[in-house]
Scaffold this motif. Structure first.
Motif, PDB file in Angstrom:
ATOM      1  N   TYR A  73     -10.913  -0.196   0.421  1.00  0.00           N
ATOM      2  CA  TYR A  73     -12.070  -0.877   1.003  1.00  0.00           C
ATOM      3  C   TYR A  73     -12.765  -1.710  -0.077  1.00  0.00           C
ATOM      4  N   THR A  74     -12.899  -2.982   0.200  1.00  0.00           N
ATOM      5  CA  THR A  74     -13.659  -3.903  -0.645  1.00  0.00           C
ATOM      6  C   THR A  74     -14.467  -4.800   0.278  1.00  0.00           C
ATOM      7  N   PRO A  75     -15.794  -4.841   0.177  1.00  0.00           N
ATOM      8  CA  PRO A  75     -16.592  -5.674   1.089  1.00  0.00           C
ATOM      9  C   PRO A  75     -16.367  -7.159   0.829  1.00  0.00           C
ATOM     10  N   TYR A  76     -16.648  -7.942   1.850  1.00  0.00           N
ATOM     11  CA  TYR A  76     -16.480  -9.398   1.738  1.00  0.00           C
ATOM     12  C   TYR A  76     -17.574 -10.012   0.886  1.00  0.00           C
ATOM     13  N   ARG A  77     -17.193 -10.939   0.021  1.00  0.00           N
ATOM     14  CA  ARG A  77     -18.123 -11.759  -0.735  1.00  0.00           C
ATOM     15  C   ARG A  77     -17.635 -13.205  -0.686  1.00  0.00           C
ATOM     16  N   GLU A 100      -5.035  -2.676  -4.588  1.00  0.00           N
ATOM     17  CA  GLU A 100      -6.384  -2.958  -4.101  1.00  0.00           C
ATOM     18  C   GLU A 100      -6.602  -4.455  -3.888  1.00  0.00           C
ATOM     19  N   ASN A 101      -5.920  -5.298  -4.651  1.00  0.00           N
ATOM     20  CA  ASN A 101      -6.174  -6.728  -4.607  1.00  0.00           C
ATOM     21  C   ASN A 101      -4.874  -7.492  -4.407  1.00  0.00           C
ATOM     22  N   ALA A 102      -4.861  -8.419  -3.444  1.00  0.00           N
ATOM     23  CA  ALA A 102      -3.666  -9.213  -3.161  1.00  0.00           C
ATOM     24  C   ALA A 102      -3.498 -10.368  -4.130  1.00  0.00           C
ATOM     25  N   PHE A 103      -4.477 -10.581  -5.023  1.00  0.00           N
ATOM     26  CA  PHE A 103      -4.429 -11.691  -5.961  1.00  0.00           C
ATOM     27  C   PHE A 103      -4.128 -11.200  -7.367  1.00  0.00           C
ATOM     28  N   GLY A 104      -3.385 -12.003  -8.111  1.00  0.00           N
ATOM     29  CA  GLY A 104      -3.267 -11.804  -9.540  1.00  0.00           C
ATOM     30  C   GLY A 104      -4.423 -12.498 -10.237  1.00  0.00           C
ATOM     31  N   ALA A 110      -9.748  -9.857  -3.118  1.00  0.00           N
ATOM     32  CA  ALA A 110      -9.603  -9.841  -1.664  1.00  0.00           C
ATOM     33  C   ALA A 110     -10.490  -8.774  -1.040  1.00  0.00           C
ATOM     34  N   ASP A 111     -11.145  -9.135   0.080  1.00  0.00           N
ATOM     35  CA  ASP A 111     -11.859  -8.112   0.839  1.00  0.00           C
ATOM     36  C   ASP A 111     -10.842  -7.288   1.621  1.00  0.00           C
ATOM     37  N   ASN A 112     -11.069  -6.000   1.689  1.00  0.00           N
ATOM     38  CA  ASN A 112     -10.117  -5.075   2.304  1.00  0.00           C
ATOM     39  C   ASN A 112     -10.836  -4.050   3.148  1.00  0.00           C
ATOM     40  N   ASN A 113     -10.207  -3.678   4.221  1.00  0.00           N
ATOM     41  CA  ASN A 113     -10.555  -2.475   4.975  1.00  0.00           C
ATOM     42  C   ASN A 113      -9.293  -2.078   5.723  1.00  0.00           C
ATOM     43  N   LEU A 114      -8.316  -1.615   4.954  1.00  0.00           N
ATOM     44  CA  LEU A 114      -6.995  -1.402   5.541  1.00  0.00           C
ATOM     45  C   LEU A 114      -6.417  -0.061   5.129  1.00  0.00           C
ATOM     46  N   ARG A 122      15.285   8.370   0.059  1.00  0.00           N
ATOM     47  CA  ARG A 122      16.240   7.961  -0.970  1.00  0.00           C
ATOM     48  C   ARG A 122      17.558   8.716  -0.789  1.00  0.00           C
ATOM     49  N   LEU A 123      18.619   7.934  -0.677  1.00  0.00           N
ATOM     50  CA  LEU A 123      19.977   8.448  -0.658  1.00  0.00           C
ATOM     51  C   LEU A 123      20.885   7.266  -0.980  1.00  0.00           C
ATOM     52  N   LEU A 124      21.617   7.344  -2.052  1.00  0.00           N
ATOM     53  CA  LEU A 124      22.384   6.187  -2.507  1.00  0.00           C
ATOM     54  C   LEU A 124      21.470   4.969  -2.646  1.00  0.00           C
ATOM     55  N   ASP A 125      20.238   5.248  -3.030  1.00  0.00           N
ATOM     56  CA  ASP A 125      19.221   4.238  -3.285  1.00  0.00           C
ATOM     57  C   ASP A 125      18.772   3.491  -2.027  1.00  0.00           C
ATOM     58  N   PRO A 126      18.714   4.109  -0.838  1.00  0.00           N
ATOM     59  CA  PRO A 126      18.106   3.421   0.296  1.00  0.00           C
ATOM     60  C   PRO A 126      16.597   3.570   0.258  1.00  0.00           C
ATOM     61  N   GLU A 127      15.873   2.623   0.822  1.00  0.00           N
ATOM     62  CA  GLU A 127      14.425   2.730   0.897  1.00  0.00           C
ATOM     63  C   GLU A 127      13.956   2.196   2.248  1.00  0.00           C
ATOM     64  N   THR A 128      13.046   2.907   2.855  1.00  0.00           N
ATOM     65  CA  THR A 128      12.463   2.475   4.111  1.00  0.00           C
ATOM     66  C   THR A 128      10.975   2.286   3.896  1.00  0.00           C
ATOM     67  N   GLY A 129      10.503   1.056   4.076  1.00  0.00           N
ATOM     68  CA  GLY A 129       9.086   0.766   3.919  1.00  0.00           C
ATOM     69  C   GLY A 129       8.457   0.517   5.275  1.00  0.00           C
ATOM     70  N   ALA A 130       7.179   0.838   5.415  1.00  0.00           N
ATOM     71  CA  ALA A 130       6.482   0.601   6.675  1.00  0.00           C
ATOM     72  C   ALA A 130       4.996   0.489   6.388  1.00  0.00           C
ATOM     73  N   GLU A 131       4.294  -0.238   7.268  1.00  0.00           N
ATOM     74  CA  GLU A 131       2.857  -0.411   7.087  1.00  0.00           C
ATOM     75  C   GLU A 131       2.224  -0.733   8.434  1.00  0.00           C
ATOM     76  N   ALA A 132       1.020  -0.262   8.630  1.00  0.00           N
ATOM     77  CA  ALA A 132       0.184  -0.674   9.759  1.00  0.00           C
ATOM     78  C   ALA A 132      -1.155  -1.107   9.186  1.00  0.00           C
ATOM     79  N   ALA A 133      -1.604  -2.311   9.513  1.00  0.00           N
ATOM     80  CA  ALA A 133      -2.850  -2.828   8.948  1.00  0.00           C
ATOM     81  C   ALA A 133      -3.581  -3.660   9.998  1.00  0.00           C
ATOM     82  N   ARG A 134      -4.902  -3.600   9.963  1.00  0.00           N
ATOM     83  CA  ARG A 134      -5.734  -4.426  10.836  1.00  0.00           C
ATOM     84  C   ARG A 134      -6.450  -5.464   9.990  1.00  0.00           C
TER      85      ARG A 134
END
Length: 299
Positions: A73-77, A100-104, A110-114, A122-134
């Motif tokens: 969580y980061t408020p908007y400015r 926390e921040n999408a910028f370098g 970045a403001d956040n509330n996500l 992991r098996l033979l180096d597999p990876e499953t990524g997932a995300e839910a964000a508003r």
């Protein structure tokens, strides 16, 4: 941080403070010369770790399941009055969704509330990524985006080289709230996208003793192929996507966009050659030179 053998919880709170003293007269800009910004940042990172032995494909392996939850969580400015010296969208990778921040850099925060939910197996180096964000905006499209990228890689590696085929499907779903200029919701719509992704990464290692007798000279050719079919994504919103900066590491990346809202189509081969000089006593790298070229097989 709190940590055990199979879990961790890391609450974090801080304040990002910046102060600028800018010579606006030279740029003829009607903005104040002295500007400060103070942003409170709160995050909570947590995860679990499970593992089991398996003899999949006739071998003895360890399969893991690693659910992870990250809230930020980061408020908007309003930061439009601040200069931009070193800021750009960060290159996207799976670890960056727990940032926390999408910028370098430090000129934009970045403001956040996500809330990010991720699962890695992991098996033979597999990876499953997932995300839910508003994503929320006062007078632009808002909504919920969920995505998953189950992928399976089969790395083969030896002292003289490596060979890694990988196949996966990147699936994304949007529930979008369209808004008027006043911020009133005018309607909702669903959008979906599924894109198969195939890549093949390979390389060889050659080395010889250098003439000085104190170092080793290497020659490391590498070939990287990616195939992603074209999908029309013009109807999808752009919440956090942007083109990544050109870099050598980006040549060996599946997607030239950061974020999840845009995935490029691809049918190209990257060839590169790296030569390094390694000090024999310490193994540290004293010199590196790299050249690379990307060949596009279709427009």
């Amino acid at each position: 941080p709190l940590q055990g053998a199979s879990w961790f919880v890391t609450p974090k709170a801080g304040v990002h403070y910046s102060s600028y003293d800018v010579d606006r007269a030279k740029a003829n800009e009607a903005k104040p010369n002295s500007i400060t910004r103070s942003l409170p940042i709160v995050s909570l990172d947590s995860g679990l770790f499970f593992e089991r032995e398996t003899n999949l494909f006739g071998g003895d392996y360890v399969q893991t399941l690693e659910p992870r939850l990250f809230y930020a969580y980061t408020p908007y400015r309003n930061q439009s009055m601040l200069p931009v010296y070193d800021t750009a969208r960060s290159d996207f990778n799976f670890a960056s969704i727990y940032s926390e921040n999408a910028f370098g850099g430090n000129d934009r925060v970045a403001d956040n509330n996500l809330l990010t939910l991720g699962v890695t197996t992991r098996l033979l180096d597999p990876e499953t990524g997932a995300e839910a964000a508003r994503f929320e905006h006062a007078n632009k499209s808002s909504g919920v985006r969920t995505w998953a990228y189950p992928a399976l890689a089969f790395p083969f590696q030896d002292s003289y080289g490596f060979f890694t085929p990988k196949v996966g499907v990147h699936a994304t779903r949007y529930v979008i709230e369209d808004k008027s200029s006043t911020g009133a919701v005018t309607g909702t719509r669903d959008q979906n996208r599924a894109m198969p992704i195939f890549s093949l990464d390979s390389g060889l290692y050659f080395e010889r003793d250098a003439k000085d007798g104190q170092s080793v000279q290497t020659l490391e050719p590498r070939a990287y192929y990616v195939n992603i079919p074209y999908r029309n994504q013009s109807a999808l919103p752009v919440f956090d996507a942007g083109e990544t900066d050109l870099s050598f590491s980006q040549m060996f990346s599946e997607n030239q966009f950061s974020g999840q809202d845009r995935i490029n189509d691809a049918n190209h081969l990257t060839l590169a050659l790296t030569s390094r000089r390694l000090l024999r006593e310490t193994g540290s790298e004293a010199f590196r030179a790299t050249v690379g070229q990307r060949f596009y097989m279709s427009n």
